[in-house]
Design an enzyme around this catalytic site. Structure first.
Site, PDB file in Angstrom:
ATOM      1  N   ASP A 162     -12.582  27.087  13.132  1.00  0.00           N
ATOM      2  CA  ASP A 162     -14.004  26.973  13.535  1.00  0.00           C
ATOM      3  C   ASP A 162     -14.488  27.988  14.577  1.00  0.00           C
ATOM      4  O   ASP A 162     -13.784  28.263  15.553  1.00  0.00           O
ATOM      5  CB  ASP A 162     -14.260  25.617  14.205  1.00  0.00           C
ATOM      6  CG  ASP A 162     -13.698  24.444  13.470  1.00  0.00           C
ATOM      7  OD1 ASP A 162     -13.162  24.613  12.370  1.00  0.00           O
ATOM      8  OD2 ASP A 162     -13.789  23.332  14.013  1.00  0.00           O
ATOM      9  N   GLU A 219     -17.537  16.104  11.482  1.00  0.00           N
ATOM     10  CA  GLU A 219     -17.043  17.027  12.507  1.00  0.00           C
ATOM     11  C   GLU A 219     -18.160  18.009  12.896  1.00  0.00           C
ATOM     12  O   GLU A 219     -19.140  18.179  12.172  1.00  0.00           O
ATOM     13  CB  GLU A 219     -15.849  17.836  11.961  1.00  0.00           C
ATOM     14  CG  GLU A 219     -14.683  16.964  11.527  1.00  0.00           C
ATOM     15  CD  GLU A 219     -13.446  17.755  11.081  1.00  0.00           C
ATOM     16  OE1 GLU A 219     -12.354  17.358  11.446  1.00  0.00           O
ATOM     17  OE2 GLU A 219     -13.591  18.762  10.360  1.00  0.00           O
TER      18      GLU A 219
HETATM   19  C1  FRU Z   1     -12.965  21.250  12.116  1.00  0.00           C
HETATM   20  C2  FRU Z   1     -11.924  20.740  13.100  1.00  0.00           C
HETATM   21  C3  FRU Z   1     -12.575  20.147  14.333  1.00  0.00           C
HETATM   22  C4  FRU Z   1     -11.518  20.283  15.366  1.00  0.00           C
HETATM   23  C5  FRU Z   1     -10.865  21.598  14.989  1.00  0.00           C
HETATM   24  C6  FRU Z   1      -9.391  21.650  15.259  1.00  0.00           C
HETATM   25  O1  FRU Z   1     -12.521  22.234  11.258  1.00  0.00           O
HETATM   26  O2  FRU Z   1     -11.077  19.797  12.462  1.00  0.00           O
HETATM   27  O3  FRU Z   1     -13.057  18.825  14.153  1.00  0.00           O
HETATM   28  O4  FRU Z   1     -12.051  20.306  16.653  1.00  0.00           O
HETATM   29  O5  FRU Z   1     -11.104  21.778  13.609  1.00  0.00           O
HETATM   30  O6  FRU Z   1      -8.889  22.932  15.020  1.00  0.00           O
END
Ligand code: FRU
Length: 480
Positions: A25, A203
């Site tokens: 992300d 998320e």
């Molecule tokens: C989304 C996610 C988020 C988390 C991160 C961990 O892709 O699962 O919810 O903070 O990636 O790398």
């Protein structure tokens, strides 16, 4: 394919990738002092997910990126991994963290301990304009209320109520918090338990205002989810409605997708920029959790989509979001070829040394189908088919080169808002990705492709004779 074979042929030219290792992300998107800061979920020690820190890069034009050392580091002995989050410029020093000439840049992120996975929200700050970061002594600033999923805070200054608002995912809903100083947070409301798509975990939310060309303003809430995306794996839905400083209310029941492609996830927008030029620019991770760990790129794994400007458009009294390549892309185009013709087919060669921006137009009879094909000399092909009667776009990447068995979505489907007879389509092709912006971006699709050789020809094909144009431009970048 073993994942330690160098794959320079798949390294994007204008899309952001880390120099090496795993990335997911985008985090902490903040614009300050002429620079776009891009932080990201990063494993500095390997090409797989794990050891999560915030990697860091900056750009002045959203095309050329400068890499910086890891900005916010995990601490296994302490509060753990650094998961996703956001950053703001605290111009009025509400946090009292300023030292020296720069207002503090403040990041809110999720701390999670490997093993027990208690997700809590923490703070880090920079007093030198975003390059060096310190973790706050009194972390966490929001403790876990007893939920397994409690993460990905996105913060912004809510000018109407003169306070900071934070949105994050809490179980299967979004929770809202408010603060006067970014340090002390108060829970104010929740949204979404019974709304939108719940095919997977929620998320990476984002909340912001957008204004139409007619000066109508709406609040937009983005929520990524996995699985449950429109073509399998991850996707990002959005809600249009109102936020009164306390609660968010959606004005529609149907599920709306920001992008129909399988490879657009966890997209969030830059803070601190909206007030400068009235734009909302988003960037998203260009991959899909169902195959991200198997992507054969090396020494990096993970790319970002092209930065996009989000627009609020009105169709039949309803509001939708359109995506368009950020305006910096338009400022960096070098025309390669322009062709116009009235026939059933129009084709042209493509240069293979640059990322390309390809604009296509065609007039269609109501029931006529339109095909756009990208091919290379090995006979590899990606085909986009438009079915106006069904208001559908289908993209087939099953013959586009390298495929992994978990590449579960060889045929990708998207829906259009209208079945206009004047079609415009903009494609951005960059080594290992194709982004489709259909009818001024009212439908978009982000698709990873791994051709053995670069695509070097494009063809636009209709059953009926029709007027067609193709404009191909190279997107300029530092080594071009
Ligand atoms: C989304 C996610 C988020 C988390 C991160 C961990 O892709 O699962 O919810 O903070 O990636 O790398």
């Amino acid at each position: 394919m073993p994942n330690n074979i160098f794959t320079p042929q798949w390294r994007p030219k204008v899309h952001f990738t880390p120099e090496k290792n795993w990335m997911n992300d985008p985090n902490g998107l903040v614009y300050y002092n002429g620079q776009y800061h891009l932080f990201y979920q990063y494993n500095p020690h390997g090409n797989d997910w794990g050891n999560m820190n915030w990697g860091h890069a900056t750009s002045t034009d959203l095309i050329n990126w400068q890499h910086h050392p890891v900005a916010i580091e995990m601490d296994v002995q302490g509060l753990g991994y650094i998961y996703s989050g956001s950053a703001v410029v605290d111009f009025d020093n509400t946090s009292g963290l300023q030292q020296g000439e720069h207002p503090p840049l403040v990041a809110l992120f999720t701390h999670t301990q490997a093993g027990c996975e208690t997700q809590r929200q923490s703070l880090a700050y920079s007093t030198d304009g975003g390059f060096n970061w310190l973790q706050y002594d009194n972390n966490p600033v929001i403790d876990n209320p007893g939920l397994v999923d409690f993460r990905d805070p996105k913060v912004f200054w809510h000018k109407q109520s003169q306070r900071w608002i934070l949105v994050l995912t809490a179980g299967h809903q979004i929770d809202f918090y408010a603060s006067e100083n970014l340090l002390n947070w108060q829970f104010i409301s929740s949204f979404g338990e019974d709304e939108g798509c719940h095919g997977g975990e929620w998320e990476c939310p984002d909340l912001f205002e957008l204004t139409t060309g007619e000066d109508e303003t709406k609040w937009v809430l983005l929520v990524s989810l996995v699985p449950g995306g429109p073509n399998g794996g991850n996707g990002t839905q959005y809600f249009i409605g109102d936020f009164d400083g306390q609660t968010f209310t959606a004005e529609h029941q149907d599920v709306r997708w920001l992008d129909y492609g399988p490879d657009n996830y966890a997209g969030v927008t830059w803070d601190g920029k909206q007030s400068l030029d009235n734009r909302r620019t988003l960037i998203a991770w260009m991959s899909n959790w169902i195959y991200a760990a198997d992507m054969p790129t090396f020494p990096w794994r993970g790319a970002m989509c092209l930065p996009r400007d989000l627009l609020l458009v009105k169709r039949n009294h309803q509001y939708f979001i359109a995506n368009q390549p950020a305006k910096e892309i338009d400022d960096n185009l070098i025309v390669f070829e322009q062709k116009a013709q009235t026939n059933t087919k129009l084709s042209t060669e493509l240069p293979t040394d640059s990322a390309l921006d390809i604009k296509i137009s065609s007039q269609l009879e109501q029931t006529d189908k339109l095909y756009i094909r990208l091919t290379n000399d090995l006979g590899e092909l990606v085909e986009l088919k438009y079915l106006p009667a069904q208001q559908k776009i289908l993209v087939d990447r099953s013959k586009a080169g390298w495929q992994y068995k978990l590449w579960r979505t060889p045929r990708i489907e998207a829906f259009t808002h209208t079945c206009d007879s004047d079609i415009n389509c903009r494609l951005v092709l960059d080594s290992s990705s194709l982004e489709v912006f259909w009818q001024d971006g009212t439908t978009s699709m982000t698709i990873c492709l791994l051709p053995t050789e670069a695509f070097n020809k494009i063809e636009v094909d209709t059953a009926e004779v029709s007027g067609k144009t193709i404009n191909v431009s190279r997107i300029k970048h530092t080594d071009s």
